[in-house]
Scaffold this motif. Structure first.
Motif, PDB file in Angstrom:
ATOM      1  N   GLY A  81       0.776  -1.230   0.000  1.00 46.06           N
ATOM      2  CA  GLY A  81       0.000   0.000   0.000  1.00 46.06           C
ATOM      3  C   GLY A  81       0.802   1.271   0.000  1.00 46.06           C
ATOM      4  O   GLY A  81       0.241   2.339  -0.209  1.00 46.06           O
ATOM      5  N   SER A  82       2.113   1.210   0.227  1.00 46.38           N
ATOM      6  CA  SER A  82       2.936   2.410   0.181  1.00 46.38           C
ATOM      7  C   SER A  82       4.374   1.992  -0.065  1.00 46.38           C
ATOM      8  O   SER A  82       4.802   0.895   0.308  1.00 46.38           O
ATOM      9  N   ALA A  83       5.147   2.894  -0.696  1.00 48.10           N
ATOM     10  CA  ALA A  83       6.547   2.604  -0.978  1.00 48.10           C
ATOM     11  C   ALA A  83       7.364   2.562   0.310  1.00 48.10           C
ATOM     12  O   ALA A  83       8.307   1.770   0.430  1.00 48.10           O
ATOM     13  N   ARG A  84       7.026   3.380   1.280  1.00 50.14           N
ATOM     14  CA  ARG A  84       7.781   3.403   2.529  1.00 50.14           C
ATOM     15  C   ARG A  84       7.664   2.065   3.266  1.00 50.14           C
ATOM     16  O   ARG A  84       8.658   1.499   3.727  1.00 50.14           O
ATOM     17  N   TYR A  85       6.450   1.555   3.376  1.00 52.09           N
ATOM     18  CA  TYR A  85       6.248   0.284   4.065  1.00 52.09           C
ATOM     19  C   TYR A  85       6.887  -0.862   3.281  1.00 52.09           C
ATOM     20  O   TYR A  85       7.463  -1.781   3.868  1.00 52.09           O
ATOM     21  N   CYS A  86       6.780  -0.799   1.941  1.00 51.61           N
ATOM     22  CA  CYS A  86       7.370  -1.851   1.113  1.00 51.61           C
ATOM     23  C   CYS A  86       8.894  -1.865   1.267  1.00 51.61           C
ATOM     24  O   CYS A  86       9.505  -2.933   1.419  1.00 51.61           O
TER      25      CYS A  86
END
Length: 526
Positions: A81-86
């Motif tokens: 759901g987000s690049a930061r979490y990925c």
């Protein structure tokens, strides 16, 4: 009256549910979906689009990660759901081990050993997105469409050698499309605002791709209500508190970016294959329908086994005509504003019958004793498909009840003829009758249409999954190109899970047998 080929519409309370309830074995955990993406072969084939034509053509230090890693990141972002979490998840050695196992499975152990010890950071991803993915977005979309269609064929969808019944195709023989609006990453529509009290100028980041979009059948009254509330004045005939809490949706108007997506599926969970998608610019000529028609025709030209298209009321007569001339079905609902139109009068030896169009099918005008008249639908006994050199024609074989004996009549449907296709003065264009607008191949007020159209409504489930995959259910990128990559990553992740489910169960034993609604005509029709 003779039985109708398509049957009578079944009341929702009497319809039989054809899907089973989901159980624990149908769930797909995040770790399992990461494994699906890492072992998705088409993703590595798609990475060939990112390779440079000549080695060493890019100056400077060679990249730390090969290009396919950023496609993996793109698909995994569709899960997290987000690049930061990925990016944070890829720093986990166990997660990165799953990725390296997938690379070793498809590209060899040596290639996997050359990878760094952890995944790329968010900064590295943003640089790759800007320099590697966005410049090749058009090529990625084209290659994705070809690979997705090949995947669907491998999974038994749109089979070219399957049995065809034009009056009642199966679910996996059709493609379903619809448009969805992804909410804008910010609610700001102006780059700056002025505080009326202090005079402070506040700057806002504005998404250039977002605009006010209609969703869920909104009309001009919705826009008027939104403008009236902006002026602190209630609009006539509208509620004053229709705006949602976060202000993103007002009277069916959503600030966001519209995309059109096509897919096909078999029964069972995680069995859908997304075929293609496209961004719909807010000022595009023809709007959503024009973009969707181009996508549908591109699929029909490549997929011989595709029998037709499921779409909503955005497709009108001109769109039906294009698809019907290609020899395929277009199954959608008749526009509510379509009025009955006179077609022709049939003169027989001792009787006359006046034919009209209404609700997407042929009716007969019946005169009543009180001096009024009503339109009675004529039963269809056969849907005929005829091919000529450059086009196709569709016909309804009708039975006209008559006290002096029933009559049989063949009426063209689905295609609006032009001068030169009929005798002089007899074409639909010359007579002023837009046949494709008024006469559907499968009328919407029938049991067959009711059964098939559920496949179009099922596309909402895919859009719901897309919304839930986004952080805060808002688009996580600015600009049409970057937002298109968000959609592409989600579709890759979904197709990866679909491919994994097919490898686990290629016989579709988890799917229930398709059944039609119970009615008095089902046994005779099927």
């Amino acid at each position: 009256m003779p039985d109708d080929l398509f049957g009578d519409r079944v009341h929702p309370a009497r319809r039989r549910k054809t899907t089973r309830r989901a159980c624990e074995s149908d769930l797909r955990t995040t770790a399992r979906r990461i494994h699906d993406v890492a072992h998705f072969e088409d993703l590595y084939r798609l990475a060939a689009t990112l390779e440079d034509d000549a080695p060493g053509s890019r100056p400077g230090r060679p990249p730390l990660y090969p290009s396919y890693v950023y496609l993996l990141f793109l698909a995994l972002r569709g899960i997290h759901g987000s690049a930061r979490y990925c990016a944070g998840d890829l720093q986990d050695p166990q997660v990165w081990r799953i990725i390296r196992e997938g690379v070793a499975h498809h590209l060899g152990r040596d290639e996997a050993d050359r990878l760094p010890g952890t995944g790329p950071s968010r900064h590295q991803w943003q640089h790759a997105q800007r320099k590697l993915l966005v410049p090749r977005l058009e090529a990625l979309n084209a290659s994705f469409g070809d690979l997705a269609l090949a995947q669907a064929l491998r999974q038994g969808l749109l089979p070219a050698d399957g049995r065809r019944r034009w009056s009642g195709p199966e679910r996996h023989q059709l493609i379903a499309g619809d448009g969805t609006v992804a909410k804008a990453p910010t609610l700001s529509t102006a780059p700056h605002s002025v505080d009326p009290t202090t005079g402070e100028i506040r700057r806002h980041r504005v998404d250039p791709a977002s605009s006010w979009q209609k969703e869920g059948g909104a009309d001009r009254r919705d826009e008027a209500a939104r403008q009236a509330r902006a002026d602190k004045k209630p609009a006539p005939g509208t509620a004053h508190n229709d705006q949602t809490e976060n202000g993103a949706k007002t009277d069916g108007m959503v600030l966001g970016t519209k995309f059109v997506v096509f897919s096909t599926r078999h029964r069972g969970y995680f069995r859908r294959v997304f075929l293609t998608y496209a961004h719909v610019p807010h000022d595009a000529e023809g709007g959503e329908a024009a973009v969707a028609l181009d996508l549908a025709c591109a699929i029909l030209d490549k997929a011989e086994g595709c029998m037709g298209v499921l779409y909503d009321g955005a497709f009108r007569g001109m769109h039906r005509d294009v698809i019907a001339r290609r020899g395929r079905l277009l199954i959608n609902k008749q526009h509510k504003g379509t009025r009955p139109r006179y077609i022709r009068t049939l003169d027989y030896t001792r009787c006359r019958h006046e034919l009209w169009s209404a609700q997407g099918r042929v009716h007969e005008r019946a005169h009543l004793d009180d001096g009024t008249s009503t339109l009675v639908p004529l039963p269809v006994t056969k849907l005929e498909r005829r091919a000529s050199t450059h086009t196709h024609r569709w016909y309804h074989l009708l039975t006209i009840p008559c006290p002096r004996g029933h009559h049989t009549h063949r009426e063209p449907v689905g295609v609006t003829t032009t001068p030169g296709e009929r005798d002089p003065g007899q074409s639909d264009t010359e007579t002023g009758f837009h046949r494709a607008e008024h006469l559907l191949q499968i009328p919407d007020d029938t049991a067959t249409h009711q059964h098939l159209y559920g496949g179009r409504e099922d596309t909402e489930a895919g859009f719901s999954q897309f919304d839930r995959s986004l952080f805060n259910r808002r688009m996580i990128a600015f600009g049409a190109e970057a937002q298109s990559l968000v959609v592409l990553g989600f579709l890759l992740a979904q197709n990866a899970t679909s491919a994994a489910r097919y490898q686990e169960d290629p016989t579709y034993t988890d799917a229930t047998t398709e059944t039609h609604e119970t009615s008095s005509n089902d046994t005779r029709r099927h």
